[in-house]
Design a protein around this motif. Structure first.
Motif, PDB file in Angstrom:
ATOM      1  N   ASP A 228     -21.330 -36.438 -79.778  1.00 45.18           N
ATOM      2  CA  ASP A 228     -22.192 -37.340 -80.545  1.00 45.18           C
ATOM      3  C   ASP A 228     -23.607 -36.785 -80.640  1.00 45.18           C
ATOM      4  OD1 ASP A 228     -19.999 -38.992 -80.647  1.00 45.18           O
ATOM      5  OD2 ASP A 228     -20.826 -40.553 -79.349  1.00 45.18           O
ATOM      6  N   ALA A 229     -24.109 -36.234 -79.537  1.00 46.01           N
ATOM      7  CA  ALA A 229     -25.468 -35.681 -79.532  1.00 46.01           C
ATOM      8  C   ALA A 229     -25.567 -34.493 -80.488  1.00 46.01           C
ATOM      9  CB  ALA A 229     -25.855 -35.267 -78.119  1.00 46.01           C
ATOM     10  N   GLU A 230     -24.557 -33.665 -80.481  1.00 46.71           N
ATOM     11  CA  GLU A 230     -24.557 -32.498 -81.367  1.00 46.71           C
ATOM     12  C   GLU A 230     -24.460 -32.905 -82.842  1.00 46.71           C
ATOM     13  OE1 GLU A 230     -22.386 -29.573 -78.087  1.00 46.71           O
ATOM     14  OE2 GLU A 230     -21.225 -30.506 -79.717  1.00 46.71           O
ATOM     15  N   ALA A 231     -23.700 -33.971 -83.104  1.00 47.75           N
ATOM     16  CA  ALA A 231     -23.524 -34.430 -84.486  1.00 47.75           C
ATOM     17  C   ALA A 231     -24.659 -35.319 -84.952  1.00 47.75           C
ATOM     18  CB  ALA A 231     -22.201 -35.181 -84.625  1.00 47.75           C
ATOM     19  N   GLY A 232     -25.410 -35.898 -84.009  1.00 45.08           N
ATOM     20  CA  GLY A 232     -26.473 -36.826 -84.361  1.00 45.08           C
ATOM     21  C   GLY A 232     -25.958 -38.181 -84.819  1.00 45.08           C
ATOM     22  N   ALA A 233     -24.714 -38.476 -84.481  1.00 44.93           N
ATOM     23  CA  ALA A 233     -24.093 -39.743 -84.881  1.00 44.93           C
ATOM     24  C   ALA A 233     -22.891 -39.992 -83.987  1.00 44.93           C
ATOM     25  CB  ALA A 233     -23.656 -39.699 -86.347  1.00 44.93           C
ATOM     26  N   PRO A 234     -22.530 -41.262 -83.781  1.00 43.07           N
ATOM     27  CA  PRO A 234     -21.391 -41.561 -82.908  1.00 43.07           C
ATOM     28  C   PRO A 234     -20.071 -41.149 -83.531  1.00 43.07           C
ATOM     29  CG  PRO A 234     -22.168 -43.568 -83.955  1.00 43.07           C
ATOM     30  CD  PRO A 234     -23.163 -42.497 -84.300  1.00 43.07           C
ATOM     31  N   GLY A 235     -19.111 -40.842 -82.668  1.00 46.23           N
ATOM     32  CA  GLY A 235     -17.785 -40.490 -83.137  1.00 46.23           C
ATOM     33  C   GLY A 235     -16.924 -41.716 -83.372  1.00 46.23           C
ATOM     34  N   TYR A 236     -16.119 -41.651 -84.414  1.00 50.86           N
ATOM     35  CA  TYR A 236     -15.152 -42.693 -84.745  1.00 50.86           C
ATOM     36  C   TYR A 236     -13.810 -42.029 -85.003  1.00 50.86           C
ATOM     37  CZ  TYR A 236     -19.282 -45.639 -85.628  1.00 50.86           C
ATOM     38  OH  TYR A 236     -20.463 -46.327 -85.515  1.00 50.86           O
ATOM     39  N   GLY A 237     -12.786 -42.833 -85.200  1.00 52.85           N
ATOM     40  CA  GLY A 237     -11.472 -42.256 -85.428  1.00 52.85           C
ATOM     41  C   GLY A 237     -10.592 -43.194 -86.224  1.00 52.85           C
ATOM     42  N   PRO A 238      -9.302 -43.273 -85.926  1.00 56.84           N
ATOM     43  CA  PRO A 238      -8.358 -44.057 -86.729  1.00 56.84           C
ATOM     44  C   PRO A 238      -8.642 -45.551 -86.693  1.00 56.84           C
ATOM     45  CG  PRO A 238      -7.210 -42.486 -85.325  1.00 56.84           C
ATOM     46  CD  PRO A 238      -8.634 -42.515 -84.872  1.00 56.84           C
ATOM     47  N   VAL A 239      -8.239 -46.233 -87.737  1.00 53.55           N
ATOM     48  CA  VAL A 239      -8.375 -47.686 -87.808  1.00 53.55           C
ATOM     49  C   VAL A 239      -7.538 -48.338 -86.716  1.00 53.55           C
ATOM     50  CG1 VAL A 239      -7.919 -49.713 -89.258  1.00 53.55           C
ATOM     51  CG2 VAL A 239      -8.852 -47.618 -90.273  1.00 53.55           C
ATOM     52  N   SER A 240      -8.022 -49.420 -86.154  1.00 52.61           N
ATOM     53  CA  SER A 240      -7.353 -50.089 -85.048  1.00 52.61           C
ATOM     54  C   SER A 240      -6.066 -50.775 -85.463  1.00 52.61           C
ATOM     55  CB  SER A 240      -8.284 -51.133 -84.432  1.00 52.61           C
ATOM     56  OG  SER A 240      -8.512 -52.180 -85.355  1.00 52.61           O
ATOM     57  N   LEU A 241      -5.195 -50.949 -84.472  1.00 49.95           N
ATOM     58  CA  LEU A 241      -3.985 -51.765 -84.592  1.00 49.95           C
ATOM     59  C   LEU A 241      -3.061 -51.347 -85.728  1.00 49.95           C
ATOM     60  CD1 LEU A 241      -5.535 -55.247 -83.760  1.00 49.95           C
ATOM     61  CD2 LEU A 241      -4.014 -53.890 -82.315  1.00 49.95           C
ATOM     62  N   GLU A 242      -3.059 -50.046 -86.039  1.00 52.04           N
ATOM     63  CA  GLU A 242      -2.048 -49.507 -86.945  1.00 52.04           C
ATOM     64  C   GLU A 242      -0.859 -49.105 -86.067  1.00 52.04           C
ATOM     65  OE1 GLU A 242      -2.246 -49.341 -90.271  1.00 52.04           O
ATOM     66  OE2 GLU A 242      -4.225 -50.263 -90.298  1.00 52.04           O
ATOM     67  N   LEU A 243       0.082 -50.008 -85.912  1.00 53.35           N
ATOM     68  CA  LEU A 243       1.132 -49.839 -84.916  1.00 53.35           C
ATOM     69  C   LEU A 243       2.121 -48.743 -85.327  1.00 53.35           C
ATOM     70  CD1 LEU A 243       1.882 -53.543 -83.935  1.00 53.35           C
ATOM     71  CD2 LEU A 243       0.078 -51.999 -83.111  1.00 53.35           C
ATOM     72  N   LYS A 244       2.596 -48.030 -84.307  1.00 52.64           N
ATOM     73  CA  LYS A 244       3.544 -46.936 -84.522  1.00 52.64           C
ATOM     74  C   LYS A 244       4.946 -47.296 -84.035  1.00 52.64           C
ATOM     75  CE  LYS A 244       0.113 -44.387 -85.917  1.00 52.64           C
ATOM     76  NZ  LYS A 244      -0.079 -44.108 -87.371  1.00 52.64           N
ATOM     77  N   GLY A 245       5.070 -48.414 -83.326  1.00 53.81           N
ATOM     78  CA  GLY A 245       6.338 -48.811 -82.747  1.00 53.81           C
ATOM     79  C   GLY A 245       6.334 -48.617 -81.244  1.00 53.81           C
ATOM     80  N   GLY A 246       6.944 -49.546 -80.523  1.00 52.73           N
ATOM     81  CA  GLY A 246       7.036 -49.440 -79.076  1.00 52.73           C
ATOM     82  C   GLY A 246       5.847 -50.005 -78.320  1.00 52.73           C
ATOM     83  N   GLU A 247       4.873 -50.602 -79.023  1.00 51.41           N
ATOM     84  CA  GLU A 247       3.714 -51.174 -78.335  1.00 51.41           C
ATOM     85  C   GLU A 247       4.116 -52.418 -77.542  1.00 51.41           C
ATOM     86  OE1 GLU A 247       2.205 -48.863 -81.815  1.00 51.41           O
ATOM     87  OE2 GLU A 247       3.736 -50.429 -81.548  1.00 51.41           O
ATOM     88  N   PRO A 248       3.395 -52.728 -76.454  1.00 54.58           N
ATOM     89  CA  PRO A 248       3.657 -53.958 -75.715  1.00 54.58           C
ATOM     90  C   PRO A 248       3.525 -55.186 -76.623  1.00 54.58           C
ATOM     91  CG  PRO A 248       2.170 -52.532 -74.490  1.00 54.58           C
ATOM     92  CD  PRO A 248       2.319 -51.929 -75.846  1.00 54.58           C
ATOM     93  N   GLN A 249       4.176 -56.257 -76.234  1.00 53.49           N
ATOM     94  CA  GLN A 249       4.190 -57.448 -77.065  1.00 53.49           C
ATOM     95  C   GLN A 249       2.787 -57.965 -77.342  1.00 53.49           C
ATOM     96  OE1 GLN A 249       6.827 -58.932 -78.689  1.00 53.49           O
ATOM     97  NE2 GLN A 249       5.139 -60.024 -79.681  1.00 53.49           N
ATOM     98  N   PHE A 250       1.901 -57.907 -76.355  1.00 53.11           N
ATOM     99  CA  PHE A 250       0.573 -58.464 -76.585  1.00 53.11           C
ATOM    100  C   PHE A 250      -0.222 -57.660 -77.617  1.00 53.11           C
ATOM    101  CE2 PHE A 250      -0.491 -55.522 -73.121  1.00 53.11           C
ATOM    102  CZ  PHE A 250      -1.758 -55.066 -73.453  1.00 53.11           C
ATOM    103  N   VAL A 251       0.038 -56.350 -77.704  1.00 55.62           N
ATOM    104  CA  VAL A 251      -0.593 -55.551 -78.744  1.00 55.62           C
ATOM    105  C   VAL A 251      -0.007 -55.921 -80.108  1.00 55.62           C
ATOM    106  CG1 VAL A 251      -1.000 -53.208 -79.589  1.00 55.62           C
ATOM    107  CG2 VAL A 251      -1.097 -53.685 -77.137  1.00 55.62           C
ATOM    108  N   GLN A 252       1.289 -56.156 -80.147  1.00 54.23           N
ATOM    109  CA  GLN A 252       1.906 -56.631 -81.379  1.00 54.23           C
ATOM    110  C   GLN A 252       1.322 -57.980 -81.792  1.00 54.23           C
ATOM    111  OE1 GLN A 252       6.282 -56.298 -81.455  1.00 54.23           O
ATOM    112  NE2 GLN A 252       6.127 -54.974 -79.651  1.00 54.23           N
ATOM    113  N   ASP A 253       1.029 -58.827 -80.806  1.00 52.97           N
ATOM    114  CA  ASP A 253       0.422 -60.135 -81.100  1.00 52.97           C
ATOM    115  C   ASP A 253      -0.958 -59.968 -81.714  1.00 52.97           C
ATOM    116  OD1 ASP A 253       2.656 -61.370 -80.046  1.00 52.97           O
ATOM    117  OD2 ASP A 253       1.718 -61.873 -78.132  1.00 52.97           O
ATOM    118  N   TYR A 254      -1.740 -59.018 -81.187  1.00 51.42           N
ATOM    119  CA  TYR A 254      -3.050 -58.749 -81.780  1.00 51.42           C
ATOM    120  C   TYR A 254      -2.906 -58.345 -83.245  1.00 51.42           C
ATOM    121  CZ  TYR A 254      -5.604 -58.749 -77.299  1.00 51.42           C
ATOM    122  OH  TYR A 254      -6.183 -59.104 -76.118  1.00 51.42           O
ATOM    123  N   ALA A 255      -1.985 -57.420 -83.506  1.00 46.82           N
ATOM    124  CA  ALA A 255      -1.783 -56.952 -84.875  1.00 46.82           C
ATOM    125  C   ALA A 255      -1.313 -58.086 -85.774  1.00 46.82           C
ATOM    126  CB  ALA A 255      -0.782 -55.805 -84.891  1.00 46.82           C
TER     127      ALA A 255
END
Length: 361
Positions: A228-255
Protein backbone atom coordinates in the motif's frame (compact mmCIF):
# COMPACT_ATOMS: atom_id res chain seq x y z
CA UNK A 1 -32.68 -10.73 34.33
CA UNK A 2 -31.87 -13.42 31.81
CA UNK A 3 -34.20 -15.09 29.33
CA UNK A 4 -32.55 -17.89 27.44
CA UNK A 5 -32.79 -21.43 26.15
CA UNK A 6 -30.33 -24.31 26.22
CA UNK A 7 -27.27 -23.79 24.05
CA UNK A 8 -27.54 -25.40 20.63
CA UNK A 9 -24.74 -27.46 19.16
CA UNK A 10 -22.05 -25.14 17.75
CA UNK A 11 -21.37 -24.80 14.00
CA UNK A 12 -19.30 -27.56 12.45
CA UNK A 13 -15.87 -27.13 13.95
CA UNK A 14 -14.18 -28.27 10.75
CA UNK A 15 -15.81 -25.40 8.85
CA UNK A 16 -14.88 -22.84 11.48
CA UNK A 17 -11.32 -24.09 11.77
CA UNK A 18 -11.00 -23.90 8.00
CA UNK A 19 -11.90 -20.21 8.17
CA UNK A 20 -9.94 -19.46 11.31
CA UNK A 21 -6.74 -20.94 9.91
CA UNK A 22 -6.91 -18.84 6.76
CA UNK A 23 -5.32 -15.43 6.80
CA UNK A 24 -8.60 -13.78 5.83
CA UNK A 25 -10.32 -15.23 8.89
CA UNK A 26 -8.83 -12.31 10.77
CA UNK A 27 -10.91 -10.12 8.48
CA UNK A 28 -14.18 -11.85 9.27
CA UNK A 29 -13.99 -14.58 6.61
CA UNK A 30 -16.17 -14.03 3.57
CA UNK A 31 -17.85 -10.89 4.84
CA UNK A 32 -14.56 -9.02 4.53
CA UNK A 33 -13.15 -9.97 1.13
CA UNK A 34 -11.73 -6.90 -0.66
CA UNK A 35 -13.06 -4.82 -3.57
CA UNK A 36 -11.28 -2.80 -6.24
CA UNK A 37 -12.20 0.76 -7.22
CA UNK A 38 -14.07 1.62 -3.99
CA UNK A 39 -15.46 5.15 -4.18
CA UNK A 40 -17.12 7.65 -1.87
CA UNK A 41 -20.88 7.81 -2.29
CA UNK A 42 -23.10 10.82 -2.99
CA UNK A 43 -25.89 11.55 -0.54
CA UNK A 44 -29.32 11.06 -2.07
CA UNK A 45 -32.82 11.89 -0.83
CA UNK A 46 -34.61 9.20 -2.80
CA UNK A 47 -36.12 6.24 -0.96
CA UNK A 48 -33.69 3.46 -1.78
CA UNK A 49 -34.07 1.25 1.27
CA UNK A 50 -34.37 -2.52 1.25
CA UNK A 51 -37.71 -2.24 3.09
CA UNK A 52 -40.98 -0.39 2.34
CA UNK A 53 -41.49 3.15 3.58
CA UNK A 54 -43.92 3.52 6.49
CA UNK A 55 -46.90 5.89 6.35
CA UNK A 56 -46.61 6.35 10.12
CA UNK A 57 -43.14 7.86 10.07
CA UNK A 58 -41.49 10.99 8.72
CA UNK A 59 -38.07 10.45 7.14
CA UNK A 60 -35.25 12.92 6.48
CA UNK A 61 -31.64 12.56 5.35
CA UNK A 62 -29.29 14.32 7.78
CA UNK A 63 -25.55 14.81 8.25
CA UNK A 64 -23.32 15.51 11.25
CA UNK A 65 -19.64 15.38 12.13
CA UNK A 66 -17.80 13.11 14.52
CA UNK A 67 -14.94 14.12 16.79
CA UNK A 68 -12.42 13.38 14.04
CA UNK A 69 -14.07 15.80 11.64
CA UNK A 70 -15.57 13.08 9.45
CA UNK A 71 -19.04 13.94 8.15
CA UNK A 72 -21.53 11.14 8.74
CA UNK A 73 -24.83 10.70 6.92
CA UNK A 74 -27.91 9.27 8.53
CA UNK A 75 -31.62 8.69 8.10
CA UNK A 76 -33.72 10.37 10.77
CA UNK A 77 -37.08 8.75 11.45
CA UNK A 78 -39.74 10.56 13.50
CA UNK A 79 -43.20 9.30 14.39
CA UNK A 80 -45.84 11.42 12.64
CA UNK A 81 -48.01 11.43 15.75
CA UNK A 82 -45.58 12.95 18.24
CA UNK A 83 -45.17 15.79 20.73
CA UNK A 84 -43.13 18.81 19.67
CA UNK A 85 -40.46 18.14 22.30
CA UNK A 86 -39.29 15.52 24.75
CA UNK A 87 -38.98 12.46 22.51
CA UNK A 88 -36.85 9.51 23.58
CA UNK A 89 -34.29 8.75 20.86
CA UNK A 90 -32.21 5.83 19.63
CA UNK A 91 -29.10 5.84 17.41
CA UNK A 92 -28.60 2.70 15.32
CA UNK A 93 -25.85 1.21 13.17
CA UNK A 94 -24.83 -2.10 11.63
CA UNK A 95 -24.30 -4.78 10.54
CA UNK A 96 -20.56 -4.75 9.81
CA UNK A 97 -20.17 -3.99 6.12
CA UNK A 98 -23.80 -2.90 5.74
CA UNK A 99 -25.40 0.49 5.16
CA UNK A 100 -28.29 2.32 6.81
CA UNK A 101 -30.62 1.33 3.98
CA UNK A 102 -30.51 -2.25 5.25
CA UNK A 103 -31.05 -3.72 8.73
CA UNK A 104 -30.35 -0.63 10.85
CA UNK A 105 -32.84 1.40 8.83
CA UNK A 106 -35.47 -1.30 9.17
CA UNK A 107 -35.01 -1.35 12.95
CA UNK A 108 -35.04 2.45 13.04
CA UNK A 109 -38.28 2.80 11.10
CA UNK A 110 -40.02 0.09 13.14
CA UNK A 111 -39.00 1.74 16.41
CA UNK A 112 -40.06 5.16 15.12
CA UNK A 113 -43.50 3.67 14.48
CA UNK A 114 -43.51 2.87 18.19
CA UNK A 115 -42.88 6.44 19.24
CA UNK A 116 -39.10 6.95 19.29
CA UNK A 117 -36.96 9.39 17.33
CA UNK A 118 -34.42 7.17 15.61
CA UNK A 119 -31.25 7.79 13.63
CA UNK A 120 -29.77 5.05 11.46
CA UNK A 121 -26.37 6.15 10.18
CA UNK A 122 -23.56 5.00 7.93
CA UNK A 123 -20.29 4.70 9.86
CA UNK A 124 -17.15 6.50 8.83
CA UNK A 125 -15.58 5.42 5.53
CA UNK A 126 -18.70 3.63 4.26
CA UNK A 127 -21.95 4.29 2.41
CA UNK A 128 -22.91 7.95 2.19
CA UNK A 129 -20.69 8.96 5.11
CA UNK A 130 -17.32 10.60 4.61
CA UNK A 131 -13.80 9.48 5.35
CA UNK A 132 -11.00 8.23 3.13
CA UNK A 133 -9.82 5.79 2.10
CA UNK A 134 -13.13 4.08 1.50
CA UNK A 135 -14.28 0.75 2.90
CA UNK A 136 -12.32 0.41 6.10
CA UNK A 137 -13.22 0.20 9.77
CA UNK A 138 -11.68 1.33 13.04
CA UNK A 139 -12.57 0.17 16.57
CA UNK A 140 -11.82 3.70 17.81
CA UNK A 141 -13.40 5.86 15.11
CA UNK A 142 -16.46 3.66 14.72
CA UNK A 143 -17.07 3.69 18.47
CA UNK A 144 -16.87 7.49 18.24
CA UNK A 145 -19.44 7.42 15.43
CA UNK A 146 -22.09 6.31 17.93
CA UNK A 147 -21.25 9.20 20.22
CA UNK A 148 -21.44 11.60 17.27
CA UNK A 149 -24.95 10.29 16.55
CA UNK A 150 -25.81 10.98 20.19
CA UNK A 151 -24.52 14.55 19.68
CA UNK A 152 -26.88 15.00 16.74
CA UNK A 153 -29.91 13.58 18.53
CA UNK A 154 -29.21 15.58 21.68
CA UNK A 155 -29.19 18.82 19.69
CA UNK A 156 -32.46 18.05 17.88
CA UNK A 157 -35.25 20.30 19.19
CA UNK A 158 -37.73 17.43 19.40
CA UNK A 159 -35.49 15.15 21.48
CA UNK A 160 -34.88 15.05 25.22
CA UNK A 161 -31.10 14.71 25.44
CA UNK A 162 -31.48 12.84 28.74
CA UNK A 163 -33.47 10.11 26.98
CA UNK A 164 -31.05 8.77 24.36
CA UNK A 165 -30.12 5.13 23.82
CA UNK A 166 -28.23 3.21 21.15
CA UNK A 167 -28.70 -0.08 19.30
CA UNK A 168 -25.97 -1.92 17.42
CA UNK A 169 -26.47 -4.82 15.01
CA UNK A 170 -23.86 -7.50 14.26
CA UNK A 171 -20.37 -5.95 14.32
CA UNK A 172 -21.79 -2.61 15.37
CA UNK A 173 -23.24 -4.33 18.43
CA UNK A 174 -19.72 -4.51 19.82
CA UNK A 175 -19.13 -0.88 18.88
CA UNK A 176 -22.36 0.09 20.66
CA UNK A 177 -21.26 -1.64 23.86
CA UNK A 178 -17.88 0.07 23.59
CA UNK A 179 -19.53 3.47 23.13
CA UNK A 180 -21.92 2.96 26.05
CA UNK A 181 -19.04 2.03 28.34
CA UNK A 182 -17.34 5.40 27.83
CA UNK A 183 -20.21 7.76 26.99
CA UNK A 184 -22.44 8.16 30.03
CA UNK A 185 -24.90 10.27 28.04
CA UNK A 186 -26.13 6.95 26.62
CA UNK A 187 -28.86 5.85 28.99
CA UNK A 188 -29.49 2.34 27.61
CA UNK A 189 -27.82 0.06 25.06
CA UNK A 190 -29.19 -2.88 23.11
CA UNK A 191 -27.52 -5.18 20.63
CA UNK A 192 -28.88 -7.64 18.10
CA UNK A 193 -26.94 -10.65 16.78
CA UNK A 194 -23.77 -9.02 18.14
CA UNK A 195 -20.20 -9.59 16.93
CA UNK A 196 -17.11 -8.43 18.83
CA UNK A 197 -15.01 -7.64 15.77
CA UNK A 198 -11.79 -7.15 17.76
CA UNK A 199 -12.15 -10.64 19.21
CA UNK A 200 -13.00 -12.16 15.84
CA UNK A 201 -10.13 -10.57 13.96
CA UNK A 202 -7.52 -11.16 16.64
CA UNK A 203 -8.55 -14.68 17.65
CA UNK A 204 -10.59 -16.14 14.78
CA UNK A 205 -13.98 -17.77 15.03
CA UNK A 206 -14.53 -19.45 18.40
CA UNK A 207 -11.07 -18.20 19.44
CA UNK A 208 -9.39 -20.91 17.34
CA UNK A 209 -6.55 -18.82 15.89
CA UNK A 210 -3.23 -20.30 17.00
CA UNK A 211 -0.24 -18.11 17.90
CA UNK A 212 1.38 -19.28 14.66
CA UNK A 213 -1.67 -18.30 12.61
CA UNK A 214 -1.81 -14.93 14.34
CA UNK A 215 1.84 -14.26 13.53
CA UNK A 216 1.27 -15.31 9.92
CA UNK A 217 -1.68 -12.92 9.72
CA UNK A 218 0.40 -10.07 11.14
CA UNK A 219 3.17 -10.83 8.66
CA UNK A 220 0.67 -10.76 5.81
CA UNK A 221 -0.78 -7.46 7.02
CA UNK A 222 2.74 -6.01 7.28
CA UNK A 223 3.56 -7.11 3.74
CA UNK A 224 0.31 -5.60 2.47
CA UNK A 225 1.14 -2.34 4.22
CA UNK A 226 4.41 -2.15 2.26
CA UNK A 227 2.47 -2.74 -0.95
CA UNK A 228 0.00 0.00 0.00
CA UNK A 229 2.83 2.41 0.86
CA UNK A 230 4.55 1.73 -2.44
CA UNK A 231 1.31 2.19 -4.39
CA UNK A 232 0.17 5.23 -2.41
CA UNK A 233 -3.27 3.66 -2.02
CA UNK A 234 -4.84 0.75 -0.15
CA UNK A 235 -5.09 -2.66 -1.74
CA UNK A 236 -8.44 -4.18 -2.68
CA UNK A 237 -9.44 -7.40 -4.37
CA UNK A 238 -12.46 -9.53 -5.36
CA UNK A 239 -16.03 -8.57 -4.51
CA UNK A 240 -17.28 -10.13 -1.28
CA UNK A 241 -19.55 -13.14 -0.92
CA UNK A 242 -19.14 -14.44 -4.46
CA UNK A 243 -19.56 -18.04 -3.37
CA UNK A 244 -17.62 -20.85 -5.03
CA UNK A 245 -19.35 -23.77 -3.32
CA UNK A 246 -18.61 -25.62 -0.10
CA UNK A 247 -18.81 -22.56 2.17
CA UNK A 248 -20.13 -23.02 5.73
CA UNK A 249 -23.85 -22.50 6.15
CA UNK A 250 -23.44 -19.18 7.93
CA UNK A 251 -21.46 -17.78 5.00
CA UNK A 252 -24.21 -18.98 2.69
CA UNK A 253 -26.68 -17.18 4.97
CA UNK A 254 -24.72 -13.94 4.58
CA UNK A 255 -24.80 -14.28 0.80
CA UNK A 256 -28.53 -15.09 0.87
CA UNK A 257 -29.14 -11.76 2.60
CA UNK A 258 -26.60 -9.40 1.03
CA UNK A 259 -26.74 -10.69 -2.53
CA UNK A 260 -30.52 -11.07 -2.81
CA UNK A 261 -32.46 -8.09 -4.16
CA UNK A 262 -35.52 -9.64 -2.53
CA UNK A 263 -33.87 -9.26 0.89
CA UNK A 264 -30.84 -7.11 1.57
CA UNK A 265 -28.82 -6.27 -1.54
CA UNK A 266 -27.84 -2.62 -1.70
CA UNK A 267 -25.27 -1.20 -4.14
CA UNK A 268 -23.57 0.92 -1.45
CA UNK A 269 -23.15 -1.97 1.00
CA UNK A 270 -19.66 -3.40 1.21
CA UNK A 271 -21.00 -6.90 1.81
CA UNK A 272 -23.34 -6.65 -1.19
CA UNK A 273 -21.16 -4.97 -3.74
CA UNK A 274 -17.69 -4.41 -2.33
CA UNK A 275 -15.23 -5.18 0.45
CA UNK A 276 -12.90 -3.69 3.03
CA UNK A 277 -9.29 -2.71 2.47
CA UNK A 278 -6.77 -5.51 2.89
CA UNK A 279 -5.33 -3.84 6.01
CA UNK A 280 -8.65 -3.20 7.77
CA UNK A 281 -7.80 -5.79 10.43
CA UNK A 282 -4.69 -3.96 11.70
CA UNK A 283 -6.20 -1.91 14.57
CA UNK A 284 -8.55 -4.73 15.53
CA UNK A 285 -5.70 -7.13 16.25
CA UNK A 286 -4.75 -5.64 19.61
CA UNK A 287 -7.51 -3.19 20.62
CA UNK A 288 -10.24 -5.18 22.45
CA UNK A 289 -13.41 -3.08 22.65
CA UNK A 290 -15.32 -4.90 25.40
CA UNK A 291 -12.71 -4.65 28.15
CA UNK A 292 -14.84 -2.23 30.19
CA UNK A 293 -18.31 -3.58 29.41
CA UNK A 294 -19.12 -3.85 33.13
CA UNK A 295 -18.80 -0.06 33.39
CA UNK A 296 -22.00 0.40 31.41
CA UNK A 297 -23.82 -0.30 34.68
CA UNK A 298 -25.89 1.04 36.34
CA UNK A 299 -27.28 1.81 32.87
CA UNK A 300 -29.04 -1.24 31.40
CA UNK A 301 -27.80 -3.59 28.67
CA UNK A 302 -29.96 -5.84 26.48
CA UNK A 303 -28.31 -8.48 24.29
CA UNK A 304 -30.44 -10.25 21.67
CA UNK A 305 -29.21 -13.26 19.73
CA UNK A 306 -30.50 -16.16 17.67
CA UNK A 307 -30.52 -19.60 19.21
CA UNK A 308 -29.04 -21.13 16.05
CA UNK A 309 -26.60 -18.31 15.24
CA UNK A 310 -22.95 -19.24 14.69
CA UNK A 311 -22.10 -15.99 16.47
CA UNK A 312 -24.10 -16.60 19.63
CA UNK A 313 -20.99 -17.07 21.74
CA UNK A 314 -20.19 -13.36 21.40
CA UNK A 315 -23.38 -12.41 23.27
CA UNK A 316 -23.03 -15.27 25.76
CA UNK A 317 -19.59 -14.10 26.88
CA UNK A 318 -20.49 -10.41 26.74
CA UNK A 319 -23.46 -11.09 28.96
CA UNK A 320 -21.24 -12.91 31.46
CA UNK A 321 -18.84 -9.95 31.56
CA UNK A 322 -21.53 -7.25 31.81
CA UNK A 323 -22.88 -6.02 35.14
CA UNK A 324 -26.48 -5.77 36.27
CA UNK A 325 -28.90 -4.54 35.07
CA UNK A 326 -28.49 -6.79 32.05
CA UNK A 327 -30.54 -9.20 30.01
CA UNK A 328 -29.82 -11.82 27.37
CA UNK A 329 -32.73 -12.67 25.10
CA UNK A 330 -32.30 -15.75 22.90
CA UNK A 331 -34.66 -16.04 19.94
CA UNK A 332 -35.74 -19.64 19.42
CA UNK A 333 -34.56 -21.15 16.15
CA UNK A 334 -33.17 -17.90 14.74
CA UNK A 335 -29.91 -17.74 12.81
CA UNK A 336 -27.54 -14.79 12.73
CA UNK A 337 -29.00 -13.17 9.62
CA UNK A 338 -32.62 -13.89 10.59
CA UNK A 339 -32.28 -10.92 12.94
CA UNK A 340 -31.31 -8.64 10.05
CA UNK A 341 -34.71 -8.55 8.40
CA UNK A 342 -37.14 -11.25 9.53
CA UNK A 343 -39.89 -9.19 11.15
CA UNK A 344 -41.52 -12.22 12.76
CA UNK A 345 -38.26 -13.06 14.58
CA UNK A 346 -36.89 -9.63 15.53
CA UNK A 347 -38.33 -8.89 19.01
CA UNK A 348 -39.58 -5.36 18.41
CA UNK A 349 -42.02 -5.59 21.32
CA UNK A 350 -39.08 -6.34 23.62
CA UNK A 351 -36.99 -3.51 22.19
CA UNK A 352 -39.87 -1.06 22.58
CA UNK A 353 -40.45 -2.13 26.19
CA UNK A 354 -36.73 -1.98 27.02
CA UNK A 355 -36.18 1.52 25.70
CA UNK A 356 -39.53 2.83 26.98
CA UNK A 357 -38.65 1.62 30.47
CA UNK A 358 -35.10 2.94 30.58
CA UNK A 359 -35.20 6.13 28.47
CA UNK A 360 -37.03 8.13 31.08
CA UNK A 361 -36.50 11.74 32.03
Amino acid sequence: MMTTTPSPPGPRRRDLLKLASASLAALGASILFPLSRAKAQTMTDIWDKTFPQSDLVEHAKVSFANRYGITLTGDLYLPKDRPETGLAAIALCGPFGAVKEQASGLYAQMLAERGFATLAFDPSFTGESGGTPRNLASPDINTEDFSAAVDYLGLHPGVDRDRIGILGICGWGGMALSAAAIDTRIKAVATSTMYDMTRLMSKGYNDTMTPEARRATLDQLAAQRWRDAEAGAPGYGPVSLELKGGEPQFVQDYAAYYKSKARGFHPRAINSNGSFTLTTALPFMNLPILTHIAEIAPRPTLLIHGEAAHSRYFSDTAFAAAAEPKELLIISGATHTDLYDQIDKIPFDKLEAFFAKHLVA
